[in-house]
Design an enzyme around this catalytic site. Structure first.
Site, PDB file in Angstrom:
ATOM      1  CD  GLN A  55      -2.457  -1.280   2.723  1.00 18.43           C
ATOM      2  OE1 GLN A  55      -3.356  -0.516   3.034  1.00 18.43           O
ATOM      3  NE2 GLN A  55      -1.990  -2.195   3.553  1.00 18.43           N
ATOM      4  CG  HIS A 109      -2.604   2.518  -2.097  1.00 22.96           C
ATOM      5  ND1 HIS A 109      -2.572   2.516  -0.709  1.00 22.96           N
ATOM      6  CD2 HIS A 109      -3.714   1.817  -2.439  1.00 22.96           C
ATOM      7  CE1 HIS A 109      -3.615   1.833  -0.251  1.00 22.96           C
ATOM      8  NE2 HIS A 109      -4.314   1.400  -1.279  1.00 22.96           N
ATOM      9  CB  CYS A 139      -2.496  13.574 -22.495  1.00 28.20           C
ATOM     10  SG  CYS A 139      -0.886  13.516 -21.665  1.00 28.20           S
ATOM     11  CB  CYS A 166       1.551  17.147 -19.545  1.00 22.64           C
ATOM     12  SG  CYS A 166       1.860  15.639 -20.476  1.00 22.64           S
ATOM     13  CB  CYS A 185      -0.089  17.583 -23.403  1.00 22.38           C
ATOM     14  SG  CYS A 185      -1.262  17.231 -22.069  1.00 22.38           S
ATOM     15  CG  ASN A 209       0.953  -3.828  12.903  1.00 23.00           C
ATOM     16  OD1 ASN A 209       1.751  -3.011  12.464  1.00 23.00           O
ATOM     17  ND2 ASN A 209      -0.339  -3.568  13.018  1.00 23.00           N
ATOM     18  CG  MET A 210       5.309  -1.193  15.577  1.00 24.38           C
ATOM     19  SD  MET A 210       6.751  -1.738  16.529  1.00 24.38           S
ATOM     20  CE  MET A 210       6.652  -0.649  17.941  1.00 24.38           C
TER      21      MET A 210
END
Length: 292
Positions: free
Chosen positions: A140, A158, A169, A189, A194, A257-258
């Protein structure tokens, strides 16, 4: 599958009740399990037998490298809550402010390095590849630290903070410049003719994930015989559903995990503490591995 969103903890169990197991032809499952084990020797037995390992990573592993998360003490930038700036509406209203925020994040990320957790995953992937076994990371995170550590089989669901997408575009381009441009406005861009406004190539809250990437994710989840959930709060949907989906068909899932999460009791294993401390032991060569 719905847009990116944070699901309140009180609703998580309701979402888990009703998961469909791919092997059960639509049969709904309500996940109820005993308290997960923290026995590393038992996890290592599962690891030794696994041929297709999926590792789902979240902000916690990057926090150990010094990257602030969206929640907790690091959830604010200046006077704004970070989550409020990571939306299409915020960008439409004030693109310069959102770009300032992402410039700050890019600068922070460029100063840090992968930590022992990232490196353990990358080393494990390379080693098991030589044995004909597969490790894939579904992250993620948008910081590319897995890539920097050497991970090859990587799905960045993500997006990446070091890519831009043109709002006119649609062209996606890598950009590691620091600063990203001389001024935060007036730089469009670079595609011929563009000049459209660029935005970070990331999935914001309220936006849908790329369906092609989700299709790859579904394929990996359906094939895996061991799943690790690393440094994630298990409240950001749709990624929060990935590991419970795997657990629903009886595949061992280990959470690193913590702290505990709303999904902890749905998994077979839970190892509490910094990922940089637990993952190197968990993913180290097993005594049964072939030595080339």
């Amino acid at each position: 599958m719905g847009p990116l969103q944070i699901v309140p903890s009180r609703l998580i169990s309701q979402l888990y009740c009703g998961l469909k197991s791919p092997a059960a032809s639509g049969t709904k499952i309500c996940l109820t399990m005993a308290r997960p084990s923290s026995n590393m020797a038992d996890f290592r037995k599962c690891f030794a037998k696994a041929k297709h390992i999926v590792i789902i990573s979240g902000a916690g592993i990057s926090a150990e490298s010094g990257i602030p998360t969206f929640r907790g003490a690091g959830g604010y930038w200046r006077k704004w809550q970070a989550q409020a700036l990571a939306t299409p509406g915020a960008f439409a209203q004030n693109p310069s402010l959102v770009w300032e925020f992402y410039h700050y994040r890019r600068e922070v990320i460029q100063r840090v390095e992968p930590n022992p957790g990232h490196l353990a995953i990358a080393e494990c992937e390379a080693r098991l590849r030589e044995q004909g076994r597969r490790v894939v990371v579904i992250t993620q995170n948008i910081d590319e630290l897995h890539r920097k550590a050497g991970t090859k089989n990587l799905l960045e669901i993500h997006g990446s903070i070091f890519k831009t997408r043109c709002t006119s575009c649609g062209v996606v381009a890598e950009n590691y410049k620091s600063p990203i441009c001389a001024a935060l406005s007036g730089k469009g861009c670079e595609e011929a003719g563009c000049g459209g406004l660029l935005r970070p190539y990331v999935v914001w809250f309220g936006e849908n994930l790329d369906p092609d990437i989700l299709e790859e994710v579904d394929r990996e989840l359906a094939l895996c015989d061991l799943c690790l959930v690393v440094g994630t709060s298990s409240v950001v949907y749709p990624a929060a559903m990935f590991a419970p989906q795997v657990s629903a068909r009886g595949v061992p899932v280990a959470e690193f995990n913590m702290e505990t999460t709303p999904a902890t009791n749905r998994f077979r294993f839970h190892f509490q503490g910094p990922c940089g401390g637990t993952l190197p032991e968990a993913l180290a060569p097993h005594e049964t591995e072939r030595v080339s």
